[in-house]
Design a protein around this motif. Structure first.
Motif, PDB file in Angstrom:
ATOM      1  N   PRO A 248      51.266  91.083 -28.667  1.00 10.46           N
ATOM      2  CA  PRO A 248      51.723  90.893 -27.308  1.00 10.46           C
ATOM      3  C   PRO A 248      50.425  90.877 -26.220  1.00 10.46           C
ATOM      4  O   PRO A 248      50.476  90.047 -25.240  1.00 10.46           O
ATOM      5  N   HIS A 249      49.551  91.971 -26.243  1.00  4.57           N
ATOM      6  CA  HIS A 249      48.505  91.826 -25.077  1.00  4.57           C
ATOM      7  C   HIS A 249      47.738  90.819 -25.411  1.00  4.57           C
ATOM      8  O   HIS A 249      47.095  90.218 -24.383  1.00  4.57           O
ATOM      9  N   ALA A 250      47.312  90.437 -26.695  1.00  2.00           N
ATOM     10  CA  ALA A 250      46.534  89.111 -26.973  1.00  2.00           C
ATOM     11  C   ALA A 250      47.152  87.924 -26.331  1.00  2.00           C
ATOM     12  O   ALA A 250      46.467  87.055 -25.691  1.00  2.00           O
ATOM     13  N   LEU A 251      48.538  87.665 -26.640  1.00  2.00           N
ATOM     14  CA  LEU A 251      49.452  86.680 -26.273  1.00  2.00           C
ATOM     15  C   LEU A 251      49.366  86.532 -24.696  1.00  2.00           C
ATOM     16  O   LEU A 251      49.246  85.619 -24.124  1.00  2.00           O
ATOM     17  N   ASN A 252      49.645  87.696 -23.838  1.00  3.80           N
ATOM     18  CA  ASN A 252      49.626  87.670 -22.377  1.00  3.80           C
ATOM     19  C   ASN A 252      48.284  87.463 -21.816  1.00  3.80           C
ATOM     20  O   ASN A 252      48.464  86.744 -20.801  1.00  3.80           O
ATOM     21  N   ALA A 253      47.201  87.699 -22.536  1.00  3.64           N
ATOM     22  CA  ALA A 253      45.831  87.479 -22.065  1.00  3.64           C
ATOM     23  C   ALA A 253      45.265  86.099 -22.143  1.00  3.64           C
ATOM     24  O   ALA A 253      44.332  85.604 -21.475  1.00  3.64           O
ATOM     25  N   ARG A 254      45.575  85.384 -23.330  1.00  8.47           N
ATOM     26  CA  ARG A 254      44.914  84.342 -23.558  1.00  8.47           C
ATOM     27  C   ARG A 254      45.835  83.057 -24.272  1.00  8.47           C
ATOM     28  O   ARG A 254      45.332  82.655 -25.407  1.00  8.47           O
ATOM     29  N   GLY A 285      58.588  86.426 -24.231  1.00  6.09           N
ATOM     30  CA  GLY A 285      57.937  86.804 -23.094  1.00  6.09           C
ATOM     31  C   GLY A 285      57.280  85.874 -22.516  1.00  6.09           C
ATOM     32  O   GLY A 285      57.040  84.780 -22.735  1.00  6.09           O
ATOM     33  N   ASP A 286      56.579  85.990 -21.294  1.00  3.06           N
ATOM     34  CA  ASP A 286      55.905  85.300 -20.325  1.00  3.06           C
ATOM     35  C   ASP A 286      54.651  84.624 -21.137  1.00  3.06           C
ATOM     36  O   ASP A 286      54.394  83.634 -21.088  1.00  3.06           O
ATOM     37  N   GLY A 287      53.920  85.361 -22.032  1.00  2.00           N
ATOM     38  CA  GLY A 287      52.829  84.697 -22.813  1.00  2.00           C
ATOM     39  C   GLY A 287      53.381  84.129 -23.752  1.00  2.00           C
ATOM     40  O   GLY A 287      52.726  82.564 -24.076  1.00  2.00           O
ATOM     41  N   TYR A 288      54.692  84.205 -24.396  1.00  5.29           N
ATOM     42  CA  TYR A 288      55.265  83.130 -25.587  1.00  5.29           C
ATOM     43  C   TYR A 288      55.542  82.037 -24.723  1.00  5.29           C
ATOM     44  O   TYR A 288      55.195  80.859 -25.404  1.00  5.29           O
TER      45      TYR A 288
END
Length: 483
Positions: A248-254, A285-288
């Motif tokens: 998740p954190h990697a997805l949201n960041a980049r 989520g938003d990153g997805y």
């Protein structure tokens, strides 16, 4: 969940008489060279690897021109493979010089026992199956170099997609063998016919084989080996879906960057083929949403991808058609069609999407997705992502993308990646294995077997085990490393 084969392996056609005669000659020459090559010194084998590097480097331009003519291979792809082969040769030579691969060990308590690894004997390197893209440097692939480093003569099956390129590389290696003063049977190349793989596996002078490709074909070769009067190991690299888990954190960041990097793995297929990510697993989520949009935009903008052979193009088309027939799979994006008059082997890039729970009802989603295609699996929560990992069977490569906040989830995921894959990548989309000291030593070990000597006089032992340690090796003596 192991990924089942979608069809049985076709029975190979009988070899033409001239092809059988050529194959038989190569196998017999390898057998004739085996004893001398196994007993040659480490220095001689290192010299051979150095000469192979020299002659392959001298053939760089000719190989690149041939690969361009036969495969339409881009210059950067050929250059990448060329440098990779030279790096492999350096890595294997460095491992040889350290001699740890010998596994020399001595137990002095009666009855005295000594052990050392020796070469398996002539190895058939069968390369990639017809449904998988063979690398440009298939005739000098890592299995070829590892087997030679172990002291095994090799008989290499050429690639039907680029036989002239394989012949150029084989000529360079043969010249190195001759310059090293070794028997010509140390390296041989045979043409790729429909029945050549089966004929090599069943030839009595072949003592091991390697194969990279589809599960059904690999299992058929193993069955043929077991039917021999003397079964031999068939070392398989089975094509797989090579999942990537984006935490998740990697997805949201980049997310945007990760989407772009994923699509880069679609091309060139010649270089990456067996190791391309075919399944991407992420949590909604938003990153997805950002990742999804990046993939859609990127695929729509992609030109058709040129595949190296009809088998690869057919496998891609079959896989895409199978995915799109599933009711729980949605087409995310498909690139434009090939221009009129373009190469028949061009394929459209395709990304599809499904909910992670679909794996439970449709296990075929976990199968290999060859060519420029992949499946995006949407998870509802971290627990569902871990459940997907638990469902997936054996893989060549598995990877995860993580950031600082993902450490706890990554620690739970890592054991699953270790269980399923030979190569585990973190924050990298490197598809091809990278050979250094550790990986080269493991690759050499595949072509060795231990021999145990019980109360054998020192004069009859290999030099690595003799009294006085004439080779001045590090050896394990009564459980301790001694020089």
């Amino acid at each position: 969940m192991n990924t089942p084969a979608t069809s049985a392996a076709p029975q190979p056609l009988p070899l033409p008489p001239h092809a059988r005669a050529s194959l038989d000659l190569a196998a017999r020459r390898a057998d004739a060279a085996a004893a001398a090559f196994r007993h040659c010194s480490v220095a001689d084998r290192c010299r051979l690897l150095e000469l192979i590097s020299f002659h392959i480097d001298a053939a760089r331009e000719a190989v690149a021109a041939s690969a361009r003519a036969e495969l339409n291979a881009d210059a950067p792809v050929v250059a990448m493979e060329h440098e990779g082969v030279l790096q492999q040769l350096r890595a294997f030579a460095a491992v040889l010089r350290r001699s740890h691969w010998l596994g020399a060990a001595i137990e002095t308590a009666p009855p005295e026992q000594r052990v050392q690894n020796i070469a398996l004997g002539p190895v058939a390197v069968l390369g990639a199956g017809h449904a998988c893209a063979a690398p440009v440097y298939a005739a000098a692939a890592a299995d070829v170099i590892a087997a030679l480093a172990a002291g095994c003569p090799v008989v290499v099956r050429s690639s039907a997609t680029h036989p002239r390129t394989c012949e150029l590389l084989a000529g360079a290696i043969a010249a190195a063998v001759q310059a090293a003063g070794l028997p010509e049977g140390v390296y041989g190349l045979v043409a790729d016919h429909a029945g050549s793989a089966a004929a090599l596996v069943t030839h009595p002078d072949i003592k091991a084989a390697t194969y990279a490709g589809l599960r059904a074909e690999g299992m058929e070769l193993m069955r043929r080996s077991l039917d021999r009067s003397e079964p031999v190991p068939v070392l398989l690299d089975i094509a797989s879906s090579n999942p990537v888990f984006i935490l998740p954190h990697a997805l949201n960041a980049r997310a945007e960057h990760l989407g772009q990097q994923l699509l880069k793995q679609f091309s060139p297929c010649t270089a990456h083929g067996m190791f391309k990510p075919g399944i991407v697993v992420a949590i909604e989520g938003d990153g997805y949403i950002d990742l999804r949009e990046t993939i859609i935009d990127g695929v729509l903008a992609m030109p058709p991808v040129a595949l190296p052979c009809a088998g690869a193009q057919h496998g891609h088309a079959q896989s895409v058609a199978r995915l799109l027939r599933e009711r729980n799979v949605d087409l995310l994006a498909e690139s434009g069609a090939a221009a009129a008059g373009g190469p028949a082997s061009e394929a459209r890039a395709v990304f599809v999407e499904a909910e992670a729970s679909s794996l439970l009802t449709t296990p075929t989603l976990a199968e290999r997705h060859p060519g420029p295609s992949a499946l995006l699996l949407r998870c509802a929560c971290p627990e569902e992502l871990l459940a997907v990992a638990a469902l997936l069977g054996r893989q060549l490569v598995a990877g995860m993308q993580m950031a600082d906040g993902d450490t706890a989830l990554a620690a739970r995921l890592m054991p699953q990646l270790e269980r399923m894959a030979r190569h585990v990548n973190v924050n990298s989309f490197t598809s091809m294995p990278i050979y250094n000291g550790a990986t080269a030593a493991q690759a050499i070990a595949r072509f060795l077997r231990p021999v145990f000597y019980l109360d054998v006089p020192s004069s009859l032992l290999p030099a690595a085990l003799q009294d006085g340690n004439p080779l001045q090796l590090w050896r394990q003596v009564d459980g301790e490393m001694r020089h």
